[in-house]
Scaffold this motif. Structure first.
Motif, mmCIF file in Angstrom:
data_model
loop_
_atom_site.group_PDB
_atom_site.id
_atom_site.type_symbol
_atom_site.label_atom_id
_atom_site.label_comp_id
_atom_site.label_asym_id
_atom_site.label_seq_id
_atom_site.Cartn_x
_atom_site.Cartn_y
_atom_site.Cartn_z
ATOM 1 N N GLN A 141 0.864 -1.186 0.000
ATOM 2 C CA GLN A 141 0.000 0.000 0.000
ATOM 3 C C GLN A 141 0.893 1.227 0.000
ATOM 4 O O GLN A 141 1.527 1.502 1.020
ATOM 5 N N TRP A 142 1.110 2.018 -1.010
ATOM 6 C CA TRP A 142 0.607 1.908 -2.342
ATOM 7 C C TRP A 142 1.751 2.132 -3.288
ATOM 8 O O TRP A 142 1.909 3.205 -3.853
ATOM 9 N N TRP A 143 2.548 1.109 -3.446
ATOM 10 C CA TRP A 143 3.670 1.151 -4.381
ATOM 11 C C TRP A 143 4.054 -0.275 -4.743
ATOM 12 O O TRP A 143 3.608 -1.227 -4.103
ATOM 13 N N ILE A 177 -5.038 -7.213 -1.061
ATOM 14 C CA ILE A 177 -5.013 -7.688 -2.445
ATOM 15 C C ILE A 177 -4.845 -6.497 -3.388
ATOM 16 O O ILE A 177 -5.593 -5.521 -3.321
ATOM 17 N N HIS A 178 -3.826 -6.583 -4.233
ATOM 18 C CA HIS A 178 -3.612 -5.614 -5.303
ATOM 19 C C HIS A 178 -3.746 -6.374 -6.627
ATOM 20 O O HIS A 178 -3.909 -7.595 -6.630
ATOM 21 N N SER A 179 -3.646 -5.664 -7.719
ATOM 22 C CA SER A 179 -3.627 -6.347 -8.998
ATOM 23 C C SER A 179 -2.628 -5.654 -9.919
ATOM 24 O O SER A 179 -2.736 -4.462 -10.181
ATOM 25 N N GLN A 212 -0.877 0.132 -13.671
ATOM 26 C CA GLN A 212 -1.743 0.661 -12.628
ATOM 27 C C GLN A 212 -2.254 -0.503 -11.804
ATOM 28 O O GLN A 212 -2.605 -1.543 -12.366
ATOM 29 N N CYS A 213 -2.288 -0.339 -10.487
ATOM 30 C CA CYS A 213 -2.940 -1.346 -9.661
ATOM 31 C C CYS A 213 -4.408 -1.410 -10.076
ATOM 32 O O CYS A 213 -5.055 -0.392 -10.234
ATOM 33 N N ALA A 214 -4.896 -2.633 -10.293
ATOM 34 C CA ALA A 214 -6.232 -2.777 -10.860
ATOM 35 C C ALA A 214 -7.210 -3.435 -9.886
ATOM 36 O O ALA A 214 -8.196 -4.034 -10.294
ATOM 37 N N GLU A 215 -6.888 -3.357 -8.585
ATOM 38 C CA GLU A 215 -7.796 -3.926 -7.586
ATOM 39 C C GLU A 215 -7.874 -2.907 -6.456
ATOM 40 O O GLU A 215 -6.829 -2.496 -5.941
ATOM 41 N N PHE A 216 -9.072 -2.520 -6.077
ATOM 42 C CA PHE A 216 -9.189 -1.487 -5.049
ATOM 43 C C PHE A 216 -8.486 -1.948 -3.774
ATOM 44 O O PHE A 216 -8.773 -3.016 -3.250
ATOM 45 N N CYS A 217 -7.552 -1.138 -3.295
ATOM 46 C CA CYS A 217 -6.696 -1.582 -2.190
ATOM 47 C C CYS A 217 -6.548 -0.505 -1.120
ATOM 48 O O CYS A 217 -5.598 -0.527 -0.352
ATOM 49 N N GLY A 218 -7.460 0.448 -1.083
ATOM 50 C CA GLY A 218 -7.375 1.495 -0.075
ATOM 51 C C GLY A 218 -7.475 2.861 -0.732
ATOM 52 O O GLY A 218 -7.598 2.972 -1.952
ATOM 53 N N GLU A 220 -5.521 5.222 -1.524
ATOM 54 C CA GLU A 220 -4.595 5.678 -2.566
ATOM 55 C C GLU A 220 -4.454 4.664 -3.699
ATOM 56 O O GLU A 220 -3.455 4.663 -4.428
ATOM 57 N N HIS A 221 -5.446 3.801 -3.845
ATOM 58 C CA HIS A 221 -5.418 2.789 -4.910
ATOM 59 C C HIS A 221 -5.145 3.406 -6.283
ATOM 60 O O HIS A 221 -4.333 2.898 -7.063
ATOM 61 N N ALA A 222 -5.806 4.530 -6.553
ATOM 62 C CA ALA A 222 -5.656 5.144 -7.885
ATOM 63 C C ALA A 222 -4.225 5.617 -8.113
ATOM 64 O O ALA A 222 -3.773 5.727 -9.249
ATOM 65 N N ASP A 223 -3.503 5.897 -7.015
ATOM 66 C CA ASP A 223 -2.131 6.385 -7.132
ATOM 67 C C ASP A 223 -1.115 5.285 -6.865
ATOM 68 O O ASP A 223 -0.042 5.517 -6.319
ATOM 69 N N MET A 224 -1.465 4.074 -7.229
ATOM 70 C CA MET A 224 -0.516 2.962 -7.119
ATOM 71 C C MET A 224 -0.147 2.552 -8.544
ATOM 72 O O MET A 224 -0.743 1.662 -9.132
ATOM 73 N N ARG A 225 0.821 3.266 -9.076
ATOM 74 C CA ARG A 225 1.166 3.080 -10.487
ATOM 75 C C ARG A 225 2.536 2.441 -10.624
ATOM 76 O O ARG A 225 3.259 2.289 -9.646
HETATM 77 CU CU1 CUA Z 1 -2.998 -1.650 -4.954
HETATM 78 CU CU2 CUA Z 1 -5.083 -0.969 -5.806
#
Ligand code: CUA
Length: 343
Positions: A141-143, A177-179, A212-218, A220-225
């Motif tokens: 979370q989130w990198w 869980i991230h994607s 891009q992370c493609a699974e909602f993970c908190g 800052e999910h949108a900023d997990m690139r």
């Molecule tokens: Cu990691 Cu969404």
């Protein structure tokens, strides 16, 4: 007979809205539609075939619907139009036709799944695995952490790979869980805590591909690139040598920054190879200055952004694990000089 009536506005407007939505969608092609690897090409081809079939189905069904609505609509205020019920042949036809279409899509999907699931050596005609590269991809979370166990390189948010080589990815997570997803290089794969998922790709063309992370993970999910940097083999080799090089001797402000880093709480979370900084919570910073981006790929690696980040990481990316260390401006400047020297 057919009467020449003006079509009411309430029927035209929704059609125009729909058309404008479809057309504006074409304005900027998502990178998903510009495949740059073997797997992404397979996925792209399947998408196009499915889209083609869906377009034909759409045109035929909507054509019949519009034709029927016009041809059989009530034209006088007197009485009901002729009532028709049941037509065995039609019913068989509109049951069989979708079943056949779905069977075709199913077979094509299974073929595509099989060819992306296995490496080229076990699927037909996609090349040579002799110089396969192994990378562990670890979601935080989130990198993103990228660990090259065979090369003894650990980096973050920026994965370098050689063009044309098979890259085997072991995808993991340390928290939720991230994607992992780099659309131009292949499909998504979940990063699940306590489990290692495998995928692979073989990039066909040098370039930087955004992921891009493609699974909602908190929050800052949108900023997990992430960036996947595909390089010609000689440039990749130069990158490897740069990453394997020992940390340079610091002088001036950088040496003061190193002092702040090594005596402060930084070492609890970050690793710098060859020093007493062995923390595993945050990104490995050994060659931080060689990276284009940081903070989960959302900030360009510039002294200004670094200073802003160090002043209050929570303000830049709320909820991330790096606390506000309440550093003085002098400490911030020295730390910036230090990490900017970690080439
Ligand atoms: Cu990691 Cu969404």
């Amino acid at each position: 007979m057919f009467s020449s009536r003006v079509i009411p506005t309430r029927r035209v407007v929704p059609v125009l809205v729909l058309l404008s939505m479809i057309l504006t969608g074409c304005a900027g092609l998502p990178p998903t539609l510009l495949p740059a690897s073997f797997d992404a090409r397979v996925i792209f081809n399947l998408t196009m075939v499915t889209f083609g079939i869906a377009t034909v189905v759409f045109v035929v069904v909507e054509g019949i619907l519009i034709y029927s609505a016009i041809r059989f609509s009530r034209r006088t205020s007197e009485g009901l139009p002729k009532q028709v019920e049941g037509n065995t042949r039609l019913e068989i036809a509109w049951t069989l036709a979708p079943a056949i279409v779905l069977a075709i899509v199913y077979v094509l999907s299974i073929q595509a799944l099989r060819s992306v699931a296995y490496q080229p050596s076990t699927s037909s005609g996609a090349g040579d695995t002799s110089q396969a590269l192994h990378v562990r991809v670890i979601g935080h979370q989130w990198w993103w952490e990228f660990d090259y166990p065979d090369l003894h390189i650990v980096t973050a948010n920026e994965m370098h790979v050689p063009e044309g080589a098979v890259v085997n990815l072991d995808v993991e997570s340390v928290d939720v869980i991230h994607s992992y997803w780099v659309p131009q290089l292949g499909g998504k794969i979940d990063a699940i805590p306590g489990r290692v998922n495998h995928t692979w790709f073989r990039a066909a063309q040098a370039g930087t591909y955004h992921g891009q992370c493609a699974e909602f993970c908190g929050v800052e999910h949108a900023d997990m690139r992430l960036d996947a940097v595909v390089e010609m083999p000689d440039r990749f080799q130069a990158w490897v040598e740069g990453q394997q090089a020992p940390v340079a001797q610091m002088t001036g402000d950088a040496a003061k920054g190193e002092q702040v880093f090594m005596t402060g709480s930084c070492v609890a979370c970050h690793t710098i190879d060859g020093t007493q900084a062995l923390g595993k919570v945050g990104p490995n910073l050994t060659h931080f200055a060689s990276r284009q981006v940081f903070a989960g790929g959302v900030l360009d690696n510039t002294p200004q952004n670094l200073a802003q980040w160090l002043a209050d990481p929570q303000k830049v990316k709320p909820g991330n694990l790096m606390p506000n260390l309440h550093l003085t401006q002098a400490q911030i400047d020295e730390l910036v000089a230090f990490v900017a020297s970690l080439k």
